[in-house]
Design a protein around this motif. Structure first.
Motif, mmCIF file in Angstrom:
data_model
loop_
_atom_site.group_PDB
_atom_site.id
_atom_site.type_symbol
_atom_site.label_atom_id
_atom_site.label_comp_id
_atom_site.label_asym_id
_atom_site.label_seq_id
_atom_site.Cartn_x
_atom_site.Cartn_y
_atom_site.Cartn_z
ATOM 1 N N THR A 82 80.102 49.970 -37.239
ATOM 2 C CA THR A 82 79.178 50.331 -36.156
ATOM 3 C C THR A 82 77.731 50.008 -36.525
ATOM 4 O OG1 THR A 82 79.121 52.612 -37.033
ATOM 5 C CG2 THR A 82 80.665 52.146 -35.256
ATOM 6 N N ILE A 83 77.354 50.228 -37.777
ATOM 7 C CA ILE A 83 75.988 49.882 -38.199
ATOM 8 C C ILE A 83 75.762 48.388 -38.057
ATOM 9 C CG2 ILE A 83 74.411 49.787 -40.169
ATOM 10 C CD1 ILE A 83 75.811 52.347 -41.205
ATOM 11 N N GLY A 84 76.729 47.604 -38.515
ATOM 12 C CA GLY A 84 76.587 46.151 -38.421
ATOM 13 C C GLY A 84 76.424 45.671 -36.993
ATOM 14 N N GLN A 85 77.216 46.218 -36.088
ATOM 15 C CA GLN A 85 77.114 45.804 -34.690
ATOM 16 C C GLN A 85 75.770 46.212 -34.086
ATOM 17 O OE1 GLN A 85 79.193 43.841 -33.107
ATOM 18 N NE2 GLN A 85 80.519 43.739 -34.891
ATOM 19 N N HIS A 86 75.283 47.409 -34.411
ATOM 20 C CA HIS A 86 73.993 47.847 -33.891
ATOM 21 C C HIS A 86 72.852 46.968 -34.418
ATOM 22 C CE1 HIS A 86 75.950 51.671 -32.641
ATOM 23 N NE2 HIS A 86 74.970 51.691 -31.759
ATOM 24 N N VAL A 87 72.890 46.651 -35.708
ATOM 25 C CA VAL A 87 71.822 45.828 -36.300
ATOM 26 C C VAL A 87 71.813 44.436 -35.679
ATOM 27 C CG1 VAL A 87 71.074 44.689 -38.425
ATOM 28 C CG2 VAL A 87 71.720 47.095 -38.466
ATOM 29 N N VAL A 88 72.984 43.837 -35.528
ATOM 30 C CA VAL A 88 73.068 42.507 -34.925
ATOM 31 C C VAL A 88 72.566 42.538 -33.484
ATOM 32 C CG1 VAL A 88 74.690 40.761 -34.093
ATOM 33 C CG2 VAL A 88 74.876 41.612 -36.424
ATOM 34 N N THR A 89 72.928 43.588 -32.742
ATOM 35 C CA THR A 89 72.459 43.708 -31.359
ATOM 36 C C THR A 89 70.943 43.831 -31.300
ATOM 37 O OG1 THR A 89 74.534 44.765 -30.693
ATOM 38 C CG2 THR A 89 72.626 45.083 -29.257
ATOM 39 N N ASP A 90 70.369 44.681 -32.151
ATOM 40 C CA ASP A 90 68.913 44.848 -32.165
ATOM 41 C C ASP A 90 68.211 43.546 -32.523
ATOM 42 O OD1 ASP A 90 69.407 47.486 -31.603
ATOM 43 O OD2 ASP A 90 69.098 48.195 -33.658
ATOM 44 N N LEU A 91 68.718 42.864 -33.527
ATOM 45 C CA LEU A 91 68.094 41.616 -33.968
ATOM 46 C C LEU A 91 68.188 40.549 -32.895
ATOM 47 C CD1 LEU A 91 66.772 39.920 -36.163
ATOM 48 C CD2 LEU A 91 69.033 39.509 -37.146
ATOM 49 N N ASP A 122 73.738 32.227 -36.156
ATOM 50 C CA ASP A 122 72.997 32.598 -37.365
ATOM 51 C C ASP A 122 72.813 34.107 -37.468
ATOM 52 O OD1 ASP A 122 72.809 29.977 -38.122
ATOM 53 O OD2 ASP A 122 70.874 29.644 -37.183
ATOM 54 N N VAL A 123 72.560 34.759 -36.353
ATOM 55 C CA VAL A 123 72.403 36.213 -36.379
ATOM 56 C C VAL A 123 73.716 36.878 -36.796
ATOM 57 C CG1 VAL A 123 72.004 38.252 -34.955
ATOM 58 C CG2 VAL A 123 70.505 36.280 -34.736
ATOM 59 N N SER A 124 74.831 36.369 -36.295
ATOM 60 C CA SER A 124 76.129 36.923 -36.688
ATOM 61 C C SER A 124 76.383 36.723 -38.176
ATOM 62 C CB SER A 124 77.252 36.259 -35.882
ATOM 63 O OG SER A 124 77.137 36.564 -34.513
ATOM 64 N N ALA A 125 75.933 35.585 -38.726
ATOM 65 C CA ALA A 125 76.133 35.318 -40.153
ATOM 66 C C ALA A 125 75.377 36.293 -41.033
ATOM 67 C CB ALA A 125 75.698 33.889 -40.473
ATOM 68 N N GLY A 304 70.726 30.507 -45.784
ATOM 69 C CA GLY A 304 70.546 29.413 -44.830
ATOM 70 C C GLY A 304 70.340 29.921 -43.423
ATOM 71 N N ALA A 305 71.207 30.865 -43.001
ATOM 72 C CA ALA A 305 71.062 31.457 -41.667
ATOM 73 C C ALA A 305 69.756 32.237 -41.567
ATOM 74 C CB ALA A 305 72.248 32.366 -41.368
ATOM 75 N N GLN A 307 66.888 31.685 -43.133
ATOM 76 C CA GLN A 307 65.753 30.784 -42.975
ATOM 77 C C GLN A 307 65.647 30.252 -41.547
ATOM 78 O OE1 GLN A 307 66.550 27.908 -46.006
ATOM 79 N NE2 GLN A 307 65.962 29.277 -47.695
ATOM 80 N N ARG A 308 66.801 29.965 -40.947
ATOM 81 C CA ARG A 308 66.789 29.435 -39.589
ATOM 82 C C ARG A 308 66.298 30.481 -38.597
ATOM 83 N NH1 ARG A 308 69.980 25.232 -38.144
ATOM 84 N NH2 ARG A 308 70.871 26.392 -36.416
ATOM 85 N N VAL A 309 66.703 31.747 -38.788
ATOM 86 C CA VAL A 309 66.259 32.804 -37.880
ATOM 87 C C VAL A 309 64.758 33.035 -38.047
ATOM 88 C CG1 VAL A 309 66.430 35.273 -37.396
ATOM 89 C CG2 VAL A 309 68.497 33.923 -37.726
ATOM 90 N N LEU A 310 64.283 33.062 -39.288
ATOM 91 C CA LEU A 310 62.835 33.250 -39.511
ATOM 92 C C LEU A 310 62.029 32.118 -38.893
ATOM 93 C CD1 LEU A 310 62.808 34.548 -43.207
ATOM 94 C CD2 LEU A 310 62.458 35.854 -41.113
#
Length: 310
Positions: A82-91, A122-125, A304-305, A307-310
């Protein structure tokens, strides 16, 4: 790493759950250590003392520990997921909001498929690196510290034999980690290229059909997909060498422990229960070494992911 520290803000709203998940996984590690200690008693009770009453008590204790371990593991798995899903959603939401604030010139310089890949793939990674990896590290630390302490108290010579392998595993992880980072970044880049072509063709399908460009677009997409395949195959080859190498080191440690421990049992300086427990603890101890090596490679892949998100 400074780049990963930038994402700590996404974990702050869930730090209570993170702490609870870490405590639960540490409890799992503790029960694993306790169960192996009871197995040691069981072996001696059956093979040496032949004490039926004490055997029944040990079996009951082992069953209670299994039950507790299962409950701890269920709580940890639920919280981590649940934490992982919330963080990915927020990001993902913040990244989408940020994209809409950028200038038109930015979008003129970027391809739509590339931006879509960053927002989704990339966010999922990053999910495992940001949530599961720190919590799993707590388990590895408890297992490592507890296992080394118990092994050292049981037989410090055998314990040193296990610890000698640590630098080997660290060196192997560093060598393979650098290569995995480069290849994983390449896979993300090539996947983004394929997504871009797909987005361009689907959004302009009327133009493609009007000018009979189907075969041209198919050839262009095929070239891009095969480039992705080539990088993925090279990464698979690196992993194919990396995992057996770690496994071989683990087998070498187990063989060394069995040889040295067997000699001590024959001489009467170690009980059968002690030797079995030592082998089991040694196997448990190798786990954190391999776990840290895998974590290192995963962090390298996630950079790698990142750096691409940043």
């Amino acid at each position: 790493m400074p780049a990963f520290r930038r994402f700590a803000t996404y974990l702050r709203p869930y730090r209570g759950r993170m702490a609870a998940a870490a405590l639960l996984i540490m409890a799992v590690a503790g029960t694993n250590l306790a169960m192996l200690w009871i197995v040691r008693r069981l072996v001696d009770l059956v093979l040496v003392q032949r004490d039926a009453a004490a055997l029944q008590t040990a079996i009951l204790e082992l069953g209670l520990l299994f039950l507790a371990q299962g409950l701890f593991a269920m709580g940890h798995s639920y919280l981590t997921a649940t934490i992982g899903q919330h963080v990915v959603t927020d990001l993902r939401m913040q990244l989408f909001a940020h994209l809409q604030t950028l200038s038109l010139s930015f979008f003129a310089r970027r391809r739509t498929g590339e931006l879509m890949s960053r927002l989704m793939n990339d966010v999922s990674a990053l999910q495992h690196i940001l949530t599961e990896a720190p919590i799993d590290s707590a388990k590895q630390v408890v297992t490592l510290v507890g296992g080394v302490t118990i092994l050292f108290l049981m037989n410090w010579r055998l314990c040193l034999l296990i610890l000698v392998l640590l630098p080997v595993i660290v060196v192997v992880a560093r060598v393979f980690g650098r290569r995995l980072k480069a290849l994983s970044t390449g896979i993300q880049d090539e996947t983004a290229g394929a997504s871009t072509i797909l987005e361009e063709v689907l959004s302009g399908i009327r133009v493609v059909k009007s000018f009979v460009r189907e075969q041209y677009e198919l050839a262009r997409f095929t070239v891009q997909v095969r480039r992705t395949l080539d990088v993925a195959v090279r990464r698979a080859a690196v992993l194919a060498v990396f995992v057996p190498t770690i496994t071989f080191v683990t087998f070498a440690a187990a063989a060394g422990v069995l040889w040295y421990g067997g000699i001590q049992v024959i001489r009467g300086t170690m009980s059968p229960g002690d030797m079995i427990a030592f082998v089991l603890y040694a196997g448990l101890l190798i786990g954190p070494f391999g776990g840290f090596a895998r974590l290192y490679s995963q962090v390298k892949e996630g950079q790698g992911a990142l750096q691409r998100v940043l």
